[in-house]
Design an enzyme around this catalytic site. Structure first.
Site, PDB file in Angstrom:
ATOM      1  CG  ASP A 145      -0.176   0.154   2.523  1.00 23.23           C
ATOM      2  OD1 ASP A 145       0.905  -0.445   2.652  1.00 23.23           O
ATOM      3  OD2 ASP A 145      -0.637   0.889   3.414  1.00 23.23           O
ATOM      4  CG  HIS A 457      -1.329  -7.382  -1.648  1.00 18.01           C
ATOM      5  ND1 HIS A 457      -2.591  -7.597  -2.165  1.00 18.01           N
ATOM      6  CD2 HIS A 457      -1.434  -6.251  -0.893  1.00 18.01           C
ATOM      7  CE1 HIS A 457      -3.403  -6.645  -1.745  1.00 18.01           C
ATOM      8  NE2 HIS A 457      -2.734  -5.814  -0.966  1.00 18.01           N
ATOM      9  CG  ASP A 503       3.689 -16.169  -6.281  1.00 16.41           C
ATOM     10  OD1 ASP A 503       3.484 -14.984  -5.932  1.00 16.41           O
ATOM     11  OD2 ASP A 503       4.428 -16.489  -7.234  1.00 16.41           O
ATOM     12  CD  GLU A 512       0.668  -5.414   1.992  1.00 13.62           C
ATOM     13  OE1 GLU A 512      -0.295  -5.946   2.566  1.00 13.62           O
ATOM     14  OE2 GLU A 512       0.817  -4.176   1.895  1.00 13.62           O
TER      15      GLU A 512
HETATM   16  O1  9MR Z   1       2.525  -6.530   9.137  1.00 10.02           O
HETATM   17  C1  9MR Z   1       1.294  -6.323   9.771  1.00 10.02           C
HETATM   18  C2  9MR Z   1       0.831  -7.618  10.393  1.00 10.02           C
HETATM   19  O2  9MR Z   1       1.729  -8.012  11.392  1.00 10.02           O
HETATM   20  C3  9MR Z   1      -0.560  -7.447  10.952  1.00 10.02           C
HETATM   21  O3  9MR Z   1      -1.041  -8.689  11.408  1.00 10.02           O
HETATM   22  C4  9MR Z   1      -1.497  -6.898   9.874  1.00 10.02           C
HETATM   23  C5  9MR Z   1      -2.914  -6.665  10.368  1.00 10.02           C
HETATM   24  O4  9MR Z   1      -2.967  -5.689  11.333  1.00 10.02           O
HETATM   25  O5  9MR Z   1      -0.980  -5.677   9.371  1.00 10.02           O
HETATM   26  C6  9MR Z   1       0.280  -5.814   8.777  1.00 10.02           C
HETATM   27  O6  9MR Z   1       0.695  -4.586   8.357  1.00 10.02           O
HETATM   28  C7  9MR Z   1       0.149  -4.055   7.164  1.00 10.02           C
HETATM   29  C8  9MR Z   1      -0.185  -2.612   7.483  1.00 10.02           C
HETATM   30  O7  9MR Z   1      -1.264  -2.578   8.374  1.00 10.02           O
HETATM   31  C9  9MR Z   1      -0.462  -1.776   6.249  1.00 10.02           C
HETATM   32  N1  9MR Z   1       0.589  -1.899   5.284  1.00 10.02           N
HETATM   33  C10 9MR Z   1       0.832  -3.273   4.892  1.00 10.02           C
HETATM   34  C11 9MR Z   1       1.225  -4.110   6.072  1.00 10.02           C
HETATM   35  C12 9MR Z   1       1.578  -5.533   5.657  1.00 10.02           C
HETATM   36  O8  9MR Z   1       0.504  -6.315   5.324  1.00 10.02           O
END
Ligand code: 9MR
Ligand code: ZN
Length: 540
Positions: A145, A457, A503, A512
């Site tokens: 993102d 992602h 994947d 991601e």
């Molecule tokens: O890396 C984060 C993971 O540990 C959490 O479980 C998740 C849900 O809260 O969020 C992940 O972080 C994301 C972040 O909120 C927004 N940018 C992408 C991150 C990776 O998925």
């Protein structure tokens, strides 16, 4: 099935190859001549993978080259052994941060076909009073993102600056970024982009805003096409603690090169330190109604305050922070964590690399004990796992690869204190696992390995119309509790945690990419390549 580190092995390192069949295996050189026959040893059931694993120990093969491993049915896999086999990987992992840059645009001369126009360079509205706008441009996109989050940023900077502090010889090569060729090593040029952005996230009273994002995640478009309003969200005490810590750390590291920048960092750090003292209560963060970007919520800030106290003590040479460091050490239940939610281990890295001893012998003893104790249990877990992974089955959550890599860092630190080879071997097993030595034969780094994942992602990767992804992105990895709709569709219920991966670019809870999944791997590849670079420096 033969599961190997698809990038390759250092000659002198342990080489444990998990296979799924018992029996006699042949190891052949490039010319086809068999140089070794070896029986696979039963390693028992790997609980996280849900299957029996056999192991081939190829440690005695140290001659650089390409080797073919052949199972009893003559199925085969190749491995490479070479002293520089991880160098390109190390470089790509570090270059990733340049591709995440925001607010500047990427030029073709540095980004090749992945160049794009300037993004997110407009003023952002203060969430609490949208009449007020702020310039918070710059930094790195967090992940797939386009959000920019202070606690995530601090975690990545923590890994990178400690990698640099411990293994500076591994960061001499140009990263081919706009600043290359100035007096700073490129890792410091790259981190400075993020630090300059972080400085803009600090309020006049020392408070630090938690994040700047749009209200909703953008569609899968290039960053410059994401034109929604940007908002600066309220201060959290985690953001202030992390900010205080990381600016103090950076001021120490940059001082040698740029005193003016170091002074700015130091002033900002001390201002946040005052804020922390005036605001002793926890100020968490929850997304306001209607906002769906990353939350990075937390339930305690003791670890962030602990890290801040450690860095403050070192930066001020004991003038500030020592009392708090001792108190917070007792108060904080964890001591060795290196992820965005719990940064207690960075306090440990600070104390343990405080060669001048400002944080005190007693603190160093305590953290050393904590790191070694933790490393013992990680090494035991890694030995228990047929795939050498240090995670228990229930620890394969969202971003499990970060936990694997962070454990690798704890193991490296413990090896550096004790010289106990078992710790170093276990650390390398974590790298092997990420690079393909796992039941899915998946290399979790784009562009590295015959089975490298290809569909992160990641908005630019999906939107750029280019077939291949950029090399050097680390995937979040298997998630035993997948929670996005596509992962739920693709992963059958009851799948063993280590196999809960696909994947597919839709699967944000599996595949991601983030800055703080690359950064711990940079630390490990720096450690792994340090011998090579050290010899290079010594030989001119
Ligand atoms: O890396 C984060 C993971 O540990 C959490 O479980 C998740 C849900 O809260 O969020 C992940 O972080 C994301 C972040 O909120 C927004 N940018 C992408 C991150 C990776 O998925
Ligand atoms: Zn941007």
């Amino acid at each position: 099935m033969i599961h190997v580190n698809q990038t390759g092995y250092l000659p002198e390192m342990r080489k444990l190859i998990p296979v799924s069949e018992p029996g006699r295996y042949r190891i052949c050189q490039a010319d086809g001549i068999c140089c070794k026959e070896i029986d696979a040893k039963d390693a028992g059931i790997d609980e996280a993978a849900g299957e029996r694993v056999y192991l081939l120990d190829l440690t005695s093969i140290q001659q650089p080259g390409v080797y073919r491993i052949e199972d009893p049915q003559a199925n085969s896999k190749e491995i490479t052994i070479a002293p520089d086999v991880l160098n390109q990987l190390h470089w790509d992992l570090m270059k990733m941060f340049y591709y995440q840059r925001c607010g500047c645009g990427l030029k073709e001369e540095h980004a090749g076909c992945f160049a794009h126009d300037v993004c997110h360079n407009r003023p952002a509205k203060l969430w609490e009073n949208p009449e007020i706008t702020l310039d918070v441009t710059g930094g790195w996109h967090d992940a797939g993102d386009f959000g920019r989050y202070v606690t995530a940023a601090a975690t990545a900077i923590g890994h990178l600056l400690y990698a640099y502090r411990l293994f500076p010889e591994c960061f001499e090569e140009s990263l081919e970024i706009p600043e290359s060729g100035n007096d700073l090593p490129d890792i410091l040029n790259e981190c400075r982009c993020e630090l300059e952005w972080m400085l803009k996230m600090q309020r006049a009273d020392g408070g630090v805003y938690h994040k700047v994002t749009t209200l909703r995640h953008a569609d899968f478009v290039m960053p410059q096409e994401d034109q929604d309003d940007l908002f600066v969200f309220p201060v959290s005490s985690m953001a202030v603690g992390d900010f205080c810590a990381v600016t103090a750390l950076a001021s120490k590291i940059y001082r040698k090169y740029d005193a003016a920048f170091a002074n700015r960092l130091q002033t900002a750090s001390e201002k946040s330190w005052e804020w922390l003292k005036e605001n002793p209560e926890f100020q968490g963060f929850r997304n306001p109604e209607g906002c769906n970007t990353g939350e990075y919520d937390d339930t305690t800030d003791l670890d962030e305050r602990l890290w801040a106290a450690a860095e403050m003590t070192r930066m001020t040479q004991g003038k500030k922070g020592m009392k708090e460091l001792k108190e917070l050490y007792e108060a904080c239940p964890t001591k060795t964590e290196l992820g965005w939610a719990d940064v207690s281990g960075f306090a440990g890295l600070c104390v343990l690399t405080d060669w001048k001893g400002y944080t005190g012998v007693e603190m160093a003893e305590k953290f050393r004990h904590d790191f070694v104790k933790r490393a013992k249990s990680l090494a035991a877990q890694s030995q228990k796992s047929g795939y050498g992974v240090s995670l228990k089955p229930e620890e394969f959550g969202w971003g499990s690869n970060m936990n694997v890599l962070n454990n690798g860092i704890v193991l490296v630190m413990a090896y550096l204190f004790t010289g106990d080879k078992a710790f170093e071997e276990a650390a390398f097993c974590q790298l092997d696992y990420i690079l393909g030595c796992n039941p899915l034969d998946m290399s979790y780094v784009t562009g590295h390995g015959s089975g490298a994942f290809r569909n992160p992602h990641n908005r630019p990767t999906v939107a750029d119309g280019i077939d291949d992804p950029i090399s050097g992105f680390v995937s979040g990895g298997p998630n035993g509790k997948p929670c996005d709709p596509d992962a739920l569709r693709l992963i059958p219920e009851g799948t063993a945690p280590m196999k809960c991966f696909a994947d597919a670019w839709e699967c944000y809870s599996l595949n991601e990419i983030t800055i703080y999944w690359n950064s711990p791997m940079v630390f490990l590849t720096a450690y792994a390549t340090r011998k090579f670079y050290r010899e290079e420096v010594e030989n001119g």
